[in-house]
Design a protein around this motif. Structure first.
Motif, PDB file in Angstrom:
ATOM      1  N   ASP A  44       0.860  -1.181   0.000  1.00  0.00           N
ATOM      2  CA  ASP A  44       0.000   0.000   0.000  1.00  0.00           C
ATOM      3  C   ASP A  44       0.894   1.228   0.000  1.00  0.00           C
ATOM      4  OD1 ASP A  44       0.905   0.391   2.607  1.00  0.00           O
ATOM      5  OD2 ASP A  44      -0.968  -0.247   3.549  1.00  0.00           O
ATOM      6  N   SER A  45       0.291   2.410   0.075  1.00  0.00           N
ATOM      7  CA  SER A  45       1.067   3.644  -0.039  1.00  0.00           C
ATOM      8  C   SER A  45       2.074   3.827   1.088  1.00  0.00           C
ATOM      9  CB  SER A  45       0.116   4.857  -0.093  1.00  0.00           C
ATOM     10  OG  SER A  45      -0.633   4.837  -1.294  1.00  0.00           O
ATOM     11  N   SER A  46       1.841   3.181   2.225  1.00  0.00           N
ATOM     12  CA  SER A  46       2.785   3.318   3.334  1.00  0.00           C
ATOM     13  C   SER A  46       4.142   2.708   3.015  1.00  0.00           C
ATOM     14  CB  SER A  46       2.221   2.697   4.612  1.00  0.00           C
ATOM     15  OG  SER A  46       2.167   1.280   4.510  1.00  0.00           O
ATOM     16  N   SER A  47       4.210   1.854   1.992  1.00  0.00           N
ATOM     17  CA  SER A  47       5.492   1.269   1.610  1.00  0.00           C
ATOM     18  C   SER A  47       6.463   2.327   1.092  1.00  0.00           C
ATOM     19  CB  SER A  47       5.289   0.181   0.546  1.00  0.00           C
ATOM     20  OG  SER A  47       4.738   0.720  -0.645  1.00  0.00           O
ATOM     21  N   TRP A  48       5.953   3.502   0.768  1.00  0.00           N
ATOM     22  CA  TRP A  48       6.788   4.604   0.282  1.00  0.00           C
ATOM     23  C   TRP A  48       7.218   5.550   1.395  1.00  0.00           C
ATOM     24  CZ3 TRP A  48       8.599   3.787  -4.324  1.00  0.00           C
ATOM     25  CH2 TRP A  48       7.836   3.182  -5.330  1.00  0.00           C
ATOM     26  N   VAL A 173      13.622  -6.864   5.351  1.00  0.00           N
ATOM     27  CA  VAL A 173      12.896  -5.894   6.177  1.00  0.00           C
ATOM     28  C   VAL A 173      12.828  -6.433   7.605  1.00  0.00           C
ATOM     29  CG1 VAL A 173      10.651  -4.769   6.554  1.00  0.00           C
ATOM     30  CG2 VAL A 173      11.555  -5.034   4.226  1.00  0.00           C
ATOM     31  N   ASN A 174      12.920  -5.542   8.586  1.00  0.00           N
ATOM     32  CA  ASN A 174      12.795  -5.922   9.989  1.00  0.00           C
ATOM     33  C   ASN A 174      11.597  -6.851  10.185  1.00  0.00           C
ATOM     34  OD1 ASN A 174      11.164  -5.168  12.628  1.00  0.00           O
ATOM     35  ND2 ASN A 174      13.328  -4.878  13.110  1.00  0.00           N
ATOM     36  N   PRO A 175      11.761  -7.971  10.909  1.00  0.00           N
ATOM     37  CA  PRO A 175      10.662  -8.945  11.046  1.00  0.00           C
ATOM     38  C   PRO A 175       9.361  -8.340  11.555  1.00  0.00           C
ATOM     39  CG  PRO A 175      12.705  -9.904  11.837  1.00  0.00           C
ATOM     40  CD  PRO A 175      13.002  -8.453  11.546  1.00  0.00           C
ATOM     41  N   GLY A 176       9.444  -7.444  12.532  1.00  0.00           N
ATOM     42  CA  GLY A 176       8.223  -6.826  13.049  1.00  0.00           C
ATOM     43  C   GLY A 176       7.528  -5.978  12.000  1.00  0.00           C
ATOM     44  N   ALA A 177       8.300  -5.206  11.260  1.00  0.00           N
ATOM     45  CA  ALA A 177       7.726  -4.366  10.208  1.00  0.00           C
ATOM     46  C   ALA A 177       7.155  -5.226   9.088  1.00  0.00           C
ATOM     47  CB  ALA A 177       8.783  -3.415   9.655  1.00  0.00           C
ATOM     48  N   LEU A 180       3.750  -6.601   9.971  1.00  0.00           N
ATOM     49  CA  LEU A 180       2.675  -5.624   9.789  1.00  0.00           C
ATOM     50  C   LEU A 180       2.365  -5.420   8.311  1.00  0.00           C
ATOM     51  CD1 LEU A 180       3.646  -2.949  12.473  1.00  0.00           C
ATOM     52  CD2 LEU A 180       1.844  -4.685  12.604  1.00  0.00           C
ATOM     53  N   MET A 181       3.395  -5.454   7.465  1.00  0.00           N
ATOM     54  CA  MET A 181       3.163  -5.355   6.030  1.00  0.00           C
ATOM     55  C   MET A 181       2.314  -6.527   5.541  1.00  0.00           C
ATOM     56  SD  MET A 181       6.976  -4.215   4.724  1.00  0.00           S
ATOM     57  CE  MET A 181       6.577  -4.445   2.973  1.00  0.00           C
ATOM     58  N   ALA A 182       2.576  -7.712   6.082  1.00  0.00           N
ATOM     59  CA  ALA A 182       1.806  -8.894   5.687  1.00  0.00           C
ATOM     60  C   ALA A 182       0.344  -8.746   6.072  1.00  0.00           C
ATOM     61  CB  ALA A 182       2.400 -10.141   6.334  1.00  0.00           C
TER      62      ALA A 182
END
Length: 265
Positions: A44-48, A173-177, A180-182
């Motif tokens: 989503d847009s938060s990936s930017w 990518v950091n596992p926690g982040a 949340l992306m998943a």
């Protein structure tokens, strides 16, 4: 609250919302191209966020498009409508499936001065994402997908299995982040990935590519081939980076976008 006040407040707000985003242009930012960021499937847009923050810090106006992920033609028209609301030169950036979107949304848009493909597809007219993904061996995306979700129109939505998301999509990518992306991943309609591209704006607009050698969605050989075909002005390979270098290596991605923006001045 009077009806007159309601109209004066709500209608302008609705028009802005329809454009997808607003950009407050200060005198410094107004002299720079607007950077328009288009996310791909399963994102989503938060990936930017990291890239956008760095570019804003350098005075660039930035818009992140909420890509519908429903159909290539429809998503491209939506993105083109966002571009139409922006005054001045634009650098258009796409990630993954978003590369197919920018390849079409920029057709006929003289204000788009450069295209940046971030681990992204750059299709020729008639090619689909599915065609390009299977052109070279190495993608393991099919095996990482969860059970398709049926849609009312008879199609299906695709997700990456949450348990496999980090390894497939965001290994650096950091596992926690990544977790949340998943959880927050946006599904893509399968039909969008099989739809042939109507256009190929990269044939007439300078293009730039950046991708990771560890990408498990789009094989790096496919990315190199597309960059060469597009006669990319610059192609950057980030060693061992995953499919989302804009998340794991935002500085490298922002630097390439800035290079494209400087060429568009």
């Amino acid at each position: 609250m009077s009806r007159r006040f309601f109209r004066s407040f709500v209608l302008p707000f609705a028009l802005v919302a329809a454009a997808g985003a607003t950009v407050a242009k200060d005198p410094v930012a107004a002299a720079k191209p607007t950077i328009v960021l288009v996310h791909g499937a399963f994102a989503d847009s938060s990936s930017w966020n990291g890239v956008a923050g760095e570019l804003r810090g350098k005075g660039y106006p930035v818009v992140a498009v909420a890509n519908p992920l429903r159909s290539l033609s429809g998503d491209s028209r939506y993105t083109a409508s966002v571009l139409d609301q922006i005054t001045g030169p634009i650098v258009l950036v796409g990630h993954s499936y978003g590369g197919s979107i920018i390849s079409n949304a920029a057709v006929g848009k003289a204000q788009v001065r450069a295209l940046v493909f971030v681990s992204a597809f750059a299709p020729e007219a008639g090619e689909s994402v599915a065609d390009l993904a299977g052109k070279f061996p190495g993608s393991s995306l099919g095996d990482a997908l969860a059970k398709p979700v049926p849609l009312p129109d008879g199609g299906v939505d695709l997700y990456i299995d949450q348990a496999r998301f980090r390894g497939q999509f965001a290994a650096d990518v950091n596992p926690g982040a990544a977790r949340l992306m998943a959880i927050g991943q946006r599904p893509v309609a399968e039909a969008a990935l099989k739809e042939g591209s109507p256009g190929s704006a990269w044939k007439g607009i300078p293009s730039y590519f950046i991708y990771g050698s560890g990408d498990k969605n789009i094989p790096s050989a496919a990315m190199a081939w597309m960059a060469e075909r597009a006669h990319a002005r610059q192609a950057v390979v980030i060693q061992h980076a995953s499919h989302v270098p804009q998340v794991s290596h935002p500085h490298a991605v922002a630097s390439l976008i800035e290079a494209a923006a400087r060429s568009a001045d």
